[in-house]
Design an enzyme around this catalytic site. Structure first.
Site, PDB file in Angstrom:
ATOM      1  CE  LYS A  69      -3.359   1.905   3.010  1.00  0.00           C
ATOM      2  NZ  LYS A  69      -4.161   1.887   4.041  1.00  0.00           N
ATOM      3  CD  GLU A 168      -6.881   3.786   6.188  1.00  0.00           C
ATOM      4  OE1 GLU A 168      -6.727   4.599   6.731  1.00  0.00           O
ATOM      5  OE2 GLU A 168      -6.420   3.274   5.057  1.00  0.00           O
TER       6      GLU A 168
END
Ligand code: AMP
Length: 402
Positions: A69, A168
């Site tokens: 990521k 998030e």
């Protein structure tokens, strides 16, 4: 049609769904909810994902991709500072895209993410006995547009329609707000394996409004591991004459032991660090205060984004009602101390920092399915958007935090 919520993390990923008005996080083959975001390939190129890939990481070091990521939306030049720490073959990368070479094939971070998402999707399908075709996927709030598009594309490659990309910290706040029926101004401090986000939200009734967000997409627990590995690697060379960084396996073993010691020092004040490789053994005790000295400059990098975020939201620390910790790296005592120093209050540690984002993603998926009641989410863009005008100058059209 069921919509699942996916937390696609640097280190671990999770998948959940709303069932009878409550979030359910699915369990992987090892019985836990955390699926390592690791993809390993065998000699024939067959991929293995999650805990099985993690179990063989050190033996199969040249064919195991982890922390990918960190490379989403990045080109070869962007990753030069980390290259010497990682065992991957980046040689086929170009300015536009990082590429990992495995056997005689190359994989982009998007393709690696797609393997992880497909694995999660299969896990949910097997347990729900139902086809999964739509998902909400979370991303760090500070991801830019290229990184968001890449995440969406990874979901599509895995056969899912990505109905929403959710930040998030916003997801964490949804989980927190729903759990505690909270109101007020909440700061979400999210430090994972590879990214850091700070967001300030106002919660009133069922409206969640992001006031400002800031962060660093290249700051996380991996950097602590690398700092520990660099210090201890030098010591190992001095004592044994062997440089652990000189081979991919030695390096991988060193970083993995550094991470183990770091985790142990979140609970204990002293631990034993061991490194065994090629019939060479090195061990020494490591104290929390030594670890803190080594990682302090990295932890401090989180301070400036927090202060800028509060300034952008036109708030002072005393205006914040609660600070919520998200991400595995917030278990490090020095990180908690820094949060307390910046916000002048003890952070809330009652929510499981590993699952809170996935719970929020499941809640948002539930909202889109009409299963989670009335809930309004107002978010902001993390980076200004503009157009290039004459002379290569960018004219901002939409400003960050609007
Ligand atoms: P996440 O991206 O939220 O899954 O967080 C993963 C990061 O949290 C990795 O860098 C882990 O090493 C770190 N981590 C997990 N548990 C602990 C712990 N008990 N103490 C320190 N760091 C931890």
């Amino acid at each position: 049609m069921t919509i699942v919520g996916i937390d696609l993390g640097t280190t671990n990923s999770l998948i959940g769904v709303m069932e009878k008005g409550r979030p359910r996080i699915f369990r992987g083959e090892d019985g836990g909810t955390l699926v390592p975001s690791i993809v390993a390939f065998d000699a024939k190129g067959k991929p293995l994902v999650g805990s099985l890939a993690k179990a063989g990481k050190i033996q199969n070091v040249l064919r195991t991709i982890y922390s990918s990521k960190r490379f989403v939306g990045k080109g070869g030049k962007d990753v030069e500072p980390w290259m010497h720490l990682l065992p991957f073959d980046f040689s086929k990368s170009d300015d536009q895209m990082v590429r990992f070479s495995i056997n005689d094939k190359t994989y982009t971070p998007i393709e690696i993410a797609a393997f992880v998402i497909r694995h999660l999707k299969n896990m949910a399908q097997c347990q729900m006995l139902e086809k999964v075709e739509k998902a909400v996927i979370t991303v760090p709030a500070y991801f830019n547009d290229a990184q968001r598009q890449a995440t969406k594309f990874a979901g599509e490659l895995a056969g899912l329609e990505v109905v929403r990309i959710l930040n998030e910290p916003t997801a964490a706040c949804l989980a927190y707000g729903l759990d505690k029926k909270a109101r007020g101004t909440v700061a979400i401090f999210d430090l994972g394996g590879g990214t850091f986000d700070i967001s300030v939200l106002r919660i009133s009734l069922s409206v969640f409004e992001v006031l400002a967000t800031n962060g660093n997409t290249a700051l996380g627990g991996d950097d602590f591991d690398h700092a520990i590995a660099e210090k201890l690697g030098k010591e190992i060379t001095e004592v044994t004459g062997l440089n652990p960084m000189s081979t991919p396996e030695g390096r991988s073993r060193l970083i993995s032991e550094a991470e183990k010691a770091k985790r142990a020092l979140s609970d204990a004040t002293e631990t034993l660090f061991e490194w065994n490789y090629c019939h060479t053994r090195f061990e020494r005790s490591l104290s929390r205060s030594e670890l803190e000295k080594w990682i302090l400059p990295i932890v401090r990098q989180a301070e400036d984004p927090c202060r800028r975020c509060m300034a952008d939201a036109r708030l002072n620390p005393e205006d914040i009602t609660d600070v919520i910790l998200v991400g595995g790296s917030t278990r490090v005592p020095l990180v908690k101390k820094l949060v307390e120093e910046i916000f002048q209050r003890k952070p809330i540690c009652t929510l499981n920092p590993d699952e809170v984002v996935a719970i929020g993603a499941a809640v948002q998926a539930g909202v889109l399915m009409g299963q989670a009641g009335e809930l309004l989410l107002l978010d902001v863009i993390p980076l200004s958007l503009g157009i290039e005008t004459m002379g290569g100058i960018t004219a901002k059209l939409i400003h960050r935090n609007s």
